[in-house]
Design an enzyme around this catalytic site. Structure first.
Site, PDB file in Angstrom:
ATOM      1  N   GLU A  45       0.832  -1.200   0.000  1.00 36.95           N
ATOM      2  CA  GLU A  45       0.000   0.000   0.000  1.00 36.95           C
ATOM      3  C   GLU A  45       0.867   1.251   0.000  1.00 36.95           C
ATOM      4  OE1 GLU A  45      -2.575   1.372  -0.549  1.00 36.95           O
ATOM      5  OE2 GLU A  45      -4.360   0.575   0.414  1.00 36.95           O
ATOM      6  N   ASP A  46       0.340   2.320  -0.571  1.00 35.88           N
ATOM      7  CA  ASP A  46       1.067   3.583  -0.534  1.00 35.88           C
ATOM      8  C   ASP A  46       0.914   4.275   0.814  1.00 35.88           C
ATOM      9  OD1 ASP A  46      -1.630   4.009  -1.010  1.00 35.88           O
ATOM     10  OD2 ASP A  46      -1.336   5.656  -2.414  1.00 35.88           O
ATOM     11  N   PHE A  59      -1.665  16.663   3.927  1.00 35.66           N
ATOM     12  CA  PHE A  59      -2.249  16.163   2.681  1.00 35.66           C
ATOM     13  C   PHE A  59      -1.107  15.921   1.701  1.00 35.66           C
ATOM     14  CE2 PHE A  59      -4.671  16.120  -1.139  1.00 35.66           C
ATOM     15  CZ  PHE A  59      -5.946  15.717  -0.761  1.00 35.66           C
TER      16      PHE A  59
END
Ligand code: PRP
Length: 199
Positions: free
Chosen positions: A101-102, A154
């Site tokens: 997974e990233d 983010f």
């Protein structure tokens, strides 16, 4: 690459640091599974670049497969329910599976995927994650191969998107987009998914 007029990108993890860490993780995987084949299972789309680089640092017989999942719910918060939108092409029974997974955020996606993969009776199931936002965790998940712990910013690049953009940046960057945008006030859910046109 061309960026949105109001997007400000700041490098959080440079390509050199990523490359060093991915090399270390690849060596550890090679040691842990010495003499055995492994199946790398990437979670589309974000994990594609991490999987591509990690696999080339693994000196073992390695195969690839991919999954795609989405979590759904009416509001901006994740419902906690995940749906598989693309299943594996191959059986994993009796195989050494590494789920790649990233980013790990609430943990809802990986928790679900690990659960359904375990039911298929792999010989081993391990989890490799490039980025971990531990403070966002809602559901527990054990990570065996972790790249970096990061704050609740983010982030984009190296596979991670903002409304499907910036996946091809070589560095992991913090993005600030438009007037009044703050990563901290994004709809909380899977912030990494919210960006698909909604951020
Ligand atoms: C991201 C990431 C994980 C998930 C993590 O995927 O790749 O799959 O969110 O969030 P969670 O820990 O809160 O479940 P996204 O839905 O953004 O899809 P993408 O990989 O196609 O960008």
């Amino acid at each position: 690459m061309k960026r949105g007029a109001n997007d400000r990108l700041t490098v959080l993890i440079s390509r050199a640091r990523i490359a060093r860490r991915v090399r270390q993780l690849g060596r550890r995987i090679s040691r842990d599974f010495r003499g055995q084949p492994v199946l790398l299972v990437g979670v589309l789309k974000g994990a594609s670049i991490f999987l591509a680089d990690l696999s080339r640092e693994i000196g073992l017989d390695a195969s690839f497969d991919f999954l795609a999942a989405t979590s759904y719910g009416a509001g901006s918060e994740s419902s906690g329910q995940v749906r598989l939108v693309k299943d594996l092409d191959t059986s994993i029974a009796g195989r050494n599976v590494i789920l790649v997974e990233d980013i790990l955020d609430t943990g809802i996606t990986l928790n679900y995927l690990a659960r359904i993969l375990r039911q298929r009776r792999p010989k081993t199931l391990r989890v490799a994650v490039l980025l971990d936002k531990a403070e966002r965790r809602i559901q527990p998940i054990r990570v065996h191969y972790l790249g970096f712990s990061i704050p609740n910013d983010f982030v984009v690049g190296y596979g991670l998107d903002y409304a499907e953009r910036y996946r091809n940046l070589k560095d992991v960057c913090v993005v600030q987009s438009g007037v009044g945008f703050s990563p901290h006030v994004l709809p909380s859910k899977k912030k990494q998914s919210q960006r698909k046109g909604r951020a």
